[in-house]
Design an enzyme around this catalytic site. Structure first.
Site, PDB file in Angstrom:
ATOM      1  N   SER A   1       0.862  -1.184   0.000  1.00 39.32           N
ATOM      2  CA  SER A   1       0.000   0.000   0.000  1.00 39.32           C
ATOM      3  C   SER A   1       0.891   1.223   0.000  1.00 39.32           C
ATOM      4  O   SER A   1       2.017   1.174   0.518  1.00 39.32           O
ATOM      5  CB  SER A   1      -0.855   0.035   1.281  1.00 39.32           C
ATOM      6  OG  SER A   1      -1.534   1.261   1.405  1.00 39.32           O
TER       7      SER A   1
ATOM      8  N   TYR B   1      -2.348  -0.856  10.481  1.00 41.92           N
ATOM      9  CA  TYR B   1      -2.291  -1.009   9.024  1.00 41.92           C
ATOM     10  C   TYR B   1      -0.959  -0.488   8.480  1.00 41.92           C
ATOM     11  O   TYR B   1      -0.275  -1.171   7.712  1.00 41.92           O
ATOM     12  CB  TYR B   1      -3.472  -0.269   8.387  1.00 41.92           C
ATOM     13  CG  TYR B   1      -3.626  -0.497   6.895  1.00 41.92           C
ATOM     14  CD1 TYR B   1      -4.084  -1.718   6.404  1.00 41.92           C
ATOM     15  CD2 TYR B   1      -3.336   0.515   5.976  1.00 41.92           C
ATOM     16  CE1 TYR B   1      -4.243  -1.932   5.030  1.00 41.92           C
ATOM     17  CE2 TYR B   1      -3.491   0.315   4.607  1.00 41.92           C
ATOM     18  CZ  TYR B   1      -3.945  -0.907   4.136  1.00 41.92           C
ATOM     19  OH  TYR B   1      -4.098  -1.116   2.777  1.00 41.92           O
TER      20      TYR B   1
END
Ligand SMILES: NC(=O)c1ccc[n+]([C@@H]2O[C@H](COP(=O)([O-])OP(=O)(O)OC[C@H]3O[C@@H](n4cnc5c(N)ncnc54)[C@H](O)[C@@H]3O)[C@@H](O)[C@H]2O)c1
Length: 329
Positions: free
Chosen positions: A144, A157
């Site tokens: 990501s 995350y």
């Protein structure tokens, strides 16, 4: 890797969003695609999606945090196709957001278990099999753009993604002599179903410290709705597989985005740097930063109405967090 015809491709999280796009593009190029996903509903929908397009795929129900399940899936692929996959794409992931200081063990175990543990399990399961086969191949992970940053409401995350990126870089270096290519895909906003993950979180992880409900997840859905088409993202992955690039930040100015994201680290090292960081935080975005943000997010921003859903707040009962940062009871 330039030849895709008849190659066996194993994709975790391949039944929805980013992974579905990757499965679609690889199947179109003639790969024999295996989709491994945890969610039965997503698997059923994916089977229907590929049947409608006459693109054959094989599906396996797999929780990427289950190491025995991973080994069984690898055995199943070998039985089916006669050898271990040529291409591994580790895409399964989940996210949930809230104040770092409200995080529970469950928030870490779930997000890091899937986003980092799922990548580790995929590597430990398949890399030895690929090396023994001695036929080269390719391993990709969907990381990501969040891997390059940290944030007050993104702790599990961002940590999982930063670690996954670093891990893939180590494997990129280690697997070169075996003719196995490695790449990390680092998109920002993508149009997927990831908003649903926090609502479907397995019970075994217990309560979250964050405020998560239909309203907060609708806000995430709206932001992601503006994101990149997963098929476009899959094309960028295939380009990188073809030209052997390690890092895919799938934007025209991707390299500059990475440069700016990492520029904070030297500043953290000195008092003068810390002062500069504080000034930067107080200042409005520069024209360049605005342009890069728009390129990444494609208009997907949290509006005040979306924030009114209580997105990014702690759960109501997290009493050590100030009331303003907590959801209303
Ligand atoms: N959507 C975005 O904006 C975005 C941005 C950057 C990175 N990503 C990354 O892309 C990857 C794919 O997410 P997506 O956005 O396509 O979401 P998605 O929810 O549409 O797809 C993810 C798939 O992973 C599966 N999955 C979840 N937990 C699993 C588990 N334990 N075992 C096996 N499968 C599991 C889900 O069932 C789902 O089918 C994730 O790693 C995510 O972090 C997404």
């Amino acid at each position: 890797m330039t030849e895709f015809k008849d190659k066996v491709a194993f994709i975790t999280g391949g039944a929805s969003g980013v992974g579905l796009g990757q499965a679609h593009r690889l199947a179109e190029r003639g790969c024999r695609v295996v989709i491994a996903d945890f969610n039965r509903r997503h698997l059923d929908e994916a089977e229907e999606y590929f049947r409608a397009r006459a693109l054959p795929v094989h599906t396996i129900r797999l929780d990427v945090t289950d190491r025995e399940g991973f080994a069984a899936a690898a055995d199943e692929v070998e039985r089916l196709y006669g050898h271990t996959p040529d291409i591994i794409v580790l895409t399964a992931g989940v996210n949930v957001f809230g104040p770092a200081e409200a995080s529970t063990y469950g928030d870490y175990d779930w997000v890091m278990g899937v986003c980092l543990g799922g990548v580790i399990n995929g590597l430990v399961t398949f890399v030895p099999r690929m090396i023994r086969r001695a036929a080269g191949g390719f391993v990709a992970a969907t990381v990501s753009f969040g891997a390059f940053g940290a944030g007050p409401i993104t702790a599990p995350y961002a940590a999982a993604k930063a670690a996954a990126l670093n891990l893939m870089e180590s494997y990129y270096m280690a697997l070169k002599p075996y003719g196995i290519g490695v790449c990390a895909l680092c998109p920002a906003n993508v149009r997927t179903n990831i908003y649903q993950a926090a609502l479907d979180r397995p019970e075994k992880y217990g309560a979250s410290g964050y405020n998560v409900n239909e309203g907060t997840q609708r806000a995430v859905e709206q932001v992601n709705a503006a994101g990149m088409d997963p098929l476009v993202l899959a094309d960028k992955l295939i380009e990188a597989m073809q030209d052997g690039r390690f890092l895919v930040v799938p934007y025209e100015h991707g390299a500059r985005m990475v440069e700016l994201a990492y520029a904070r680290f030297p500043l953290y090292c000195t008092p003068e740097g810390m002062q500069k960081l504080a000034e930067k935080k107080a200042a409005p975005m520069t024209e360049e930063e605005k342009m890069l943000f728009d390129e990444r997010e494609n208009g997907g921003t949290f509006t005040p109405e979306m924030m009114a859903s209580g997105f990014g707040k702690a759960a109501a009962d997290v009493d050590w967090v100030p009331e303003a940062k907590r959801a209303k009871r």
